[in-house]
Design an enzyme around this catalytic site. Sequence first.
Site, PDB file in Angstrom:
ATOM      1  N   HIS A   1     -17.521   2.564   0.934  1.00  0.00           N
ATOM      2  CA  HIS A   1     -16.979   1.457   1.648  1.00  0.00           C
ATOM      3  C   HIS A   1     -17.448   1.398   3.093  1.00  0.00           C
ATOM      4  CE1 HIS A   1     -13.821  -1.338   2.983  1.00  0.00           C
ATOM      5  NE2 HIS A   1     -14.373  -2.127   2.047  1.00  0.00           N
TER       6      HIS A   1
ATOM      7  N   HIS B   1     -10.719   0.726  -2.519  1.00  0.00           N
ATOM      8  CA  HIS B   1     -12.166   0.669  -2.086  1.00  0.00           C
ATOM      9  C   HIS B   1     -12.969   1.268  -3.066  1.00  0.00           C
ATOM     10  CE1 HIS B   1     -10.459  -0.574   1.746  1.00  0.00           C
ATOM     11  NE2 HIS B   1      -9.944   0.520   1.902  1.00  0.00           N
TER      12      HIS B   1
ATOM     13  N   LYS C   1      -7.009  -5.088  -3.002  1.00  0.00           N
ATOM     14  CA  LYS C   1      -7.921  -5.585  -1.847  1.00  0.00           C
ATOM     15  C   LYS C   1      -8.631  -4.489  -1.232  1.00  0.00           C
ATOM     16  CE  LYS C   1      -4.021  -4.445   1.222  1.00  0.00           C
ATOM     17  NZ  LYS C   1      -4.658  -3.373   1.906  1.00  0.00           N
TER      18      LYS C   1
ATOM     19  N   ASP D   1      -4.359  -0.805  -1.829  1.00  0.00           N
ATOM     20  CA  ASP D   1      -5.700  -0.750  -0.950  1.00  0.00           C
ATOM     21  C   ASP D   1      -6.616   0.043  -2.253  1.00  0.00           C
ATOM     22  OD1 ASP D   1      -6.798  -1.360   1.551  1.00  0.00           O
ATOM     23  OD2 ASP D   1      -6.964   0.786   1.958  1.00  0.00           O
TER      24      ASP D   1
ATOM     25  N   ASP E   1       0.911  -1.275   0.036  1.00  0.00           N
ATOM     26  CA  ASP E   1       0.026  -0.033   0.048  1.00  0.00           C
ATOM     27  C   ASP E   1       0.809   1.401  -0.002  1.00  0.00           C
ATOM     28  OD1 ASP E   1      -2.024  -1.760   0.320  1.00  0.00           O
ATOM     29  OD2 ASP E   1      -2.830  -1.322   1.967  1.00  0.00           O
TER      30      ASP E   1
ATOM     31  N   HIS F   1     -10.607   6.922   1.739  1.00  0.00           N
ATOM     32  CA  HIS F   1      -9.413   6.740   1.221  1.00  0.00           C
ATOM     33  C   HIS F   1      -9.177   5.695   0.393  1.00  0.00           C
ATOM     34  CE1 HIS F   1      -9.568   3.569   4.225  1.00  0.00           C
ATOM     35  NE2 HIS F   1      -8.527   2.986   3.535  1.00  0.00           N
TER      36      HIS F   1
ATOM     37  N   CYS G   1      -1.677  -2.917   7.602  1.00  0.00           N
ATOM     38  CA  CYS G   1      -1.959  -3.871   6.329  1.00  0.00           C
ATOM     39  C   CYS G   1      -0.435  -4.551   6.604  1.00  0.00           C
ATOM     40  CB  CYS G   1      -1.857  -3.077   5.288  1.00  0.00           C
ATOM     41  SG  CYS G   1      -4.044  -2.367   5.229  1.00  0.00           S
TER      42      CYS G   1
HETATM   43  C1  VGL Z   1      -4.528   0.514   5.800  1.00  0.00           C
HETATM   44  C2  VGL Z   1      -6.123   1.335   7.122  1.00  0.00           C
HETATM   45  C3  VGL Z   1      -7.119   1.391   6.085  1.00  0.00           C
HETATM   46  C4  VGL Z   1      -3.296   0.354   5.657  1.00  0.00           C
HETATM   47  C5  VGL Z   1      -5.611   0.485   4.783  1.00  0.00           C
HETATM   48  O1  VGL Z   1      -2.758  -0.026   4.328  1.00  0.00           O
HETATM   49  O2  VGL Z   1      -2.541  -0.178   6.491  1.00  0.00           O
HETATM   50  N1  VGL Z   1      -5.083   1.069   6.931  1.00  0.00           N
HETATM   51  N2  VGL Z   1      -6.790   0.885   5.155  1.00  0.00           N
HETATM   52 ZN    ZN Z   2      -8.152   1.012   3.475  1.00  0.00          ZN
END
Ligand code: VGL
Ligand code: ZN
Length: 207
Positions: A52, A48, A106, A46, A8, A81, A151
């Site tokens: 979401h 979404h 994901k 990431d 990410d 985000h 993550c």
């Molecule tokens: C993440 C919070 C929400 C991450 C992703 O990549 O750690 N954290 N979505």
């Molecule tokens: Zn996320």
Amino acid sequence: MRAFLVVDVQNDFCPGGALAVPGGGDVVPLVNELGLHFKHVLLTQDWHPPGHLSFASAHTGKQPYDTVALPYGAQILWPDHCVQGTEGAAFHPALDIAHVELILRKGFRREIDSYSAFFENDQQTPTGLAGYLRERGIDTLYLAGLALDFCVHWSAIDGRRLGFEVFVVEDATRAIDANGSLGHAMRQMRQAGVELVSFDEALTFAA
Ligand code: VGL
Ligand code: ZN
């Protein structure tokens, strides 16, 4: 066989982004350098849909960093985000991804979040990554990226649970550290047999 899995490294997790991780952009040069030395480099993204259920804005009266109960368990709520197709969801512009072999998206189902690269947050629905790695003979993962306490943490724990060797390149990660999440993540990773290594150590182990 080893692979380097970069979690990410997207605009929204870097300073100026919607869910900026302090110092998030600082991992980019380290990730790029490591990426040159590993034979196999994989990324997660990431990804979404709008609305979401991990977004605070999808729950009336809730604020980012509140927690809600969803059918699969407690879910921390985040600012909107990494919305599919937006600039915030794009990889950091300096991330060198030309030779990356897999981009695993994901969190694309509205009703369920996915911190881990292996399972969605119900801890049961696979993303397909374990099968991909096994079919390719990859048994050892070096992890870097964002965020260390979400993550990266969940990917590391699940990797161990599935029988992979897992190393986290600590200086090529940064944490959100919401409500003690970093200390908790570090304890859990240690207990699960995740090994923490430095950038220099990872370079000597690469490829
Ligand atoms: C993440 C919070 C929400 C991450 C992703 O990549 O750690 N954290 N979505
Ligand atoms: Zn996320």
